[in-house]
Motif scaffolding. Structure first.
Motif, PDB file in Angstrom:
ATOM      1  N   ASP A 179     128.397 -39.545 -49.826  1.00  0.00           N
ATOM      2  CA  ASP A 179     129.031 -40.115 -51.021  1.00  0.00           C
ATOM      3  C   ASP A 179     130.540 -39.894 -50.990  1.00  0.00           C
ATOM      4  O   ASP A 179     131.319 -40.797 -51.338  1.00  0.00           O
ATOM      5  CB  ASP A 179     128.443 -39.482 -52.289  1.00  0.00           C
ATOM      6  CG  ASP A 179     126.985 -39.868 -52.503  1.00  0.00           C
ATOM      7  OD1 ASP A 179     126.541 -40.860 -51.890  1.00  0.00           O
ATOM      8  OD2 ASP A 179     126.287 -39.173 -53.255  1.00  0.00           O
ATOM      9  N   LEU A 180     130.928 -38.683 -50.568  1.00  0.00           N
ATOM     10  CA  LEU A 180     132.357 -38.376 -50.491  1.00  0.00           C
ATOM     11  C   LEU A 180     133.045 -39.250 -49.449  1.00  0.00           C
ATOM     12  O   LEU A 180     134.160 -39.738 -49.672  1.00  0.00           O
ATOM     13  CB  LEU A 180     132.548 -36.899 -50.139  1.00  0.00           C
ATOM     14  CG  LEU A 180     133.995 -36.395 -50.062  1.00  0.00           C
ATOM     15  CD1 LEU A 180     134.697 -36.588 -51.400  1.00  0.00           C
ATOM     16  CD2 LEU A 180     134.024 -34.930 -49.656  1.00  0.00           C
ATOM     17  N   ARG A 182     132.094 -42.240 -48.513  1.00  0.00           N
ATOM     18  CA  ARG A 182     132.212 -43.598 -49.064  1.00  0.00           C
ATOM     19  C   ARG A 182     133.342 -43.658 -50.097  1.00  0.00           C
ATOM     20  O   ARG A 182     134.101 -44.635 -50.137  1.00  0.00           O
ATOM     21  CB  ARG A 182     130.883 -44.017 -49.695  1.00  0.00           C
ATOM     22  CG  ARG A 182     129.826 -44.425 -48.685  1.00  0.00           C
ATOM     23  CD  ARG A 182     128.656 -45.115 -49.377  1.00  0.00           C
ATOM     24  NE  ARG A 182     127.925 -44.196 -50.231  1.00  0.00           N
ATOM     25  CZ  ARG A 182     126.885 -43.482 -49.809  1.00  0.00           C
ATOM     26  NH1 ARG A 182     126.477 -43.574 -48.564  1.00  0.00           N
ATOM     27  NH2 ARG A 182     126.252 -42.677 -50.645  1.00  0.00           N
ATOM     28  N   THR A 183     133.419 -42.600 -50.921  1.00  0.00           N
ATOM     29  CA  THR A 183     134.483 -42.569 -51.923  1.00  0.00           C
ATOM     30  C   THR A 183     135.854 -42.546 -51.259  1.00  0.00           C
ATOM     31  O   THR A 183     136.779 -43.259 -51.670  1.00  0.00           O
ATOM     32  CB  THR A 183     134.318 -41.339 -52.832  1.00  0.00           C
ATOM     33  OG1 THR A 183     133.040 -41.408 -53.488  1.00  0.00           O
ATOM     34  CG2 THR A 183     135.419 -41.290 -53.881  1.00  0.00           C
ATOM     35  N   ASN A 184     135.965 -41.699 -50.209  1.00  0.00           N
ATOM     36  CA  ASN A 184     137.244 -41.617 -49.499  1.00  0.00           C
ATOM     37  C   ASN A 184     137.592 -42.950 -48.830  1.00  0.00           C
ATOM     38  O   ASN A 184     138.756 -43.352 -48.806  1.00  0.00           O
ATOM     39  CB  ASN A 184     137.182 -40.511 -48.441  1.00  0.00           C
ATOM     40  CG  ASN A 184     137.239 -39.123 -49.050  1.00  0.00           C
ATOM     41  OD1 ASN A 184     137.681 -38.965 -50.184  1.00  0.00           O
ATOM     42  ND2 ASN A 184     136.773 -38.133 -48.318  1.00  0.00           N
ATOM     43  N   THR A 186     136.602 -45.920 -49.834  1.00  0.00           N
ATOM     44  CA  THR A 186     137.006 -46.838 -50.905  1.00  0.00           C
ATOM     45  C   THR A 186     138.415 -46.510 -51.392  1.00  0.00           C
ATOM     46  O   THR A 186     139.236 -47.410 -51.612  1.00  0.00           O
ATOM     47  CB  THR A 186     136.019 -46.748 -52.080  1.00  0.00           C
ATOM     48  OG1 THR A 186     134.704 -47.080 -51.616  1.00  0.00           O
ATOM     49  CG2 THR A 186     136.405 -47.700 -53.195  1.00  0.00           C
ATOM     50  N   LEU A 187     138.685 -45.208 -51.552  1.00  0.00           N
ATOM     51  CA  LEU A 187     140.007 -44.786 -52.011  1.00  0.00           C
ATOM     52  C   LEU A 187     141.081 -45.169 -51.004  1.00  0.00           C
ATOM     53  O   LEU A 187     142.148 -45.675 -51.374  1.00  0.00           O
ATOM     54  CB  LEU A 187     140.013 -43.270 -52.238  1.00  0.00           C
ATOM     55  CG  LEU A 187     141.330 -42.661 -52.724  1.00  0.00           C
ATOM     56  CD1 LEU A 187     141.736 -43.269 -54.061  1.00  0.00           C
ATOM     57  CD2 LEU A 187     141.202 -41.147 -52.846  1.00  0.00           C
TER      58      LEU A 187
END
Length: 446
Positions: A179-180, A182-184, A186-187
């Protein structure tokens, strides 16, 4: 022996001593002799009755049997008693010096000991106590074995539960890491879009250099990758390429419209402050501080005659040396419209002075790769007006894209991706313009 262990011994049933003899007087004598011992004495006048008792009794510790009995000898009885109570110790009483009977008793009945009649009372009592002690030791061993088995089972259960918890925790950590990640991702993608938007805004101030920031960033990024810089360092070089002109936003338009060689001394001094202004603007943004450092040294010279810190050679950050060459190349091409090879030949004169000569080969390869890719797209593509729903990744905008109220959404020459397509769809829903988006589509995708 500890008090708790003595208490257990008192509460537990007494071990049984079975005496078998066809002479009643012998049986009474044995019962009387053992009455003060810590045991339960049982008697049987024959081997058959002794076997019946063994079927009914629990906790038999010792079997004492006469050899000479009618119907069933002591050897036969002890042999069958062994099958019924294999853990009980067996003792033979014999009134004859019969070696054969004794040997049979040892071999078939597996007797523990044998005594001759008449026996010595003290010797017999010591033998019984020894047997009872062995019985208690065997029972205690069984109890400890049971405890060990239970504890092993409990330990195994704990280990299984612990293993399961570790697996579950590992799975949760893996899921959180994914999840992290994917978040990174996306960020980072969002940051890239923001940087490109800033680059478009910067180019509005210096319109003669349209697409300059993106071309500079693309070439510098390739050079950084091929020079084996770390991925994070490559991203900082790309960010510096996109934002290197942010410090020009405060410079007068009259200065920006002039070529560098046409600037007066005062104008040049003011113009050369833009890298420091760029670093100052990016300083509060932690993610872009290193990019700010790269931009700060954009106007340093390899010979040490540059600004602002007069660094020379390898003291100039590698990212700054790369950015300086990529920026100068694209700006020269844009301002003069000269072909790439002519601009590269012109830059040869500045090697060792303004530029790092060891990076020239990287610049040539990166620039040819970048511009040839752009030309390939232009030569093998079709122009088309598209609604946002028709856009696909890989298409290139052929004119600036504005919202209905005049807000610049995308500059001409942007290669579309999933991110900016979604953004365009959103803006077209909120503030729809009057015209569609003019894009370039590769012939194999049209």
């Amino acid at each position: 022996m500890a008090d708790s262990e003595q208490s257990k011994m008192v509460d537990a049933p007494l071990p049984v001593v079975l005496c078998v003899d066809d002479e009643t007087s012998i049986l009474r004598a044995l019962r009387r002799l053992l009455m003060d011992e810590e045991c339960q004495v049982e008697i049987a006048p024959s081997g058959a009755e002794g076997l019946e008792l063994l079927s009914e009794l629990d906790g038999v510790a010792l079997i004492i049997s006469d050899q000479r009995m009618p119907e069933m000898t002591g050897v036969d009885f002890l042999q069958q008693a062994k099958d019924k109570c294999p853990d009980a110790l067996r003792v033979m009483l014999t009134g004859y010096a019969d070696l054969e009977a004794t040997m049979n008793a040892v071999n078939k009945g597996e007797i523990w000991r044998y005594l001759t009649k008449p026996w010595d009372d003290k010797q017999l009592i010591l033998m019984v106590r020894d047997a009872l002690r062995q019985y208690h030791l065997a029972r205690e061993n069984e109890r400890l074995q049971s405890v060990v088995r239970e504890q092993n089972e409990e330990l195994k259960s704990w280990n299984d539960r612990l293993k399961q918890r570790v697996l579950e925790q590992t799975d949760r950590i893996r899921q959180k890491n994914e999840d992290l990640a994917r978040t990174n991702k996306t960020l980072r993608s969002s940051i890239d879009h923001v940087l490109e938007s800033f680059a478009c805004m910067i180019e509005l101030r210096d319109k003669k250099l349209r697409h300059h920031a993106r071309n500079t960033a693309a070439i510098a990024e390739k050079m950084a990758e091929w020079s084996r810089m770390e991925p994070d360092e490559v991203r900082q070089v790309r960010a510096a390429g996109l934002l290197h002109g942010i410090g020009k936003l405060g410079i007068d338009d009259l200065i920006l419209k002039k070529r560098e060689e046409d600037l007066s001394d005062d104008e040049r001094k003011l113009y050369e402050q833009y890298p420091i202004r760029s670093q100052t603007a990016l300083g509060p943004i932690g993610e872009l501080q290193e990019a700010g450092v790269i931009i700060r040294h954009l106007l340093e010279r390899f010979d040490g005659e540059g600004e602002p810190d007069q660094l020379s050679g390898d003291d100039i950050p590698l990212g700054s040396r790369i950015l300086a060459m990529a920026e100068s190349l694209d700006r020269d091409m844009t301002e003069t419209s000269d072909p790439l090879d002519i601009v590269l030949e012109r830059m040869q004169n500045d090697l060792g002075g303004r530029f790092d000569p060891t990076l020239m080969k990287l610049l040539q390869d990166a620039a040819r790769s970048h511009y040839s890719a752009m030309n390939s797209v232009l030569e093998n593509a079709t122009r088309k007006e598209c609604e946002p729903t028709m856009l696909r990744p890989g298409m290139m905008t052929l004119r600036d894209v504005y919202s209905g109220t005049g807000l610049l959404l995308l500059k001409k020459g942007v290669v579309l991706n999933e991110g900016n397509i979604k953004a365009l769809k959103r803006y077209y829903d909120i503030d729809p313009p009057e015209q569609d988006i003019l894009v370039l589509i590769k012939d194999d995708e049209s």
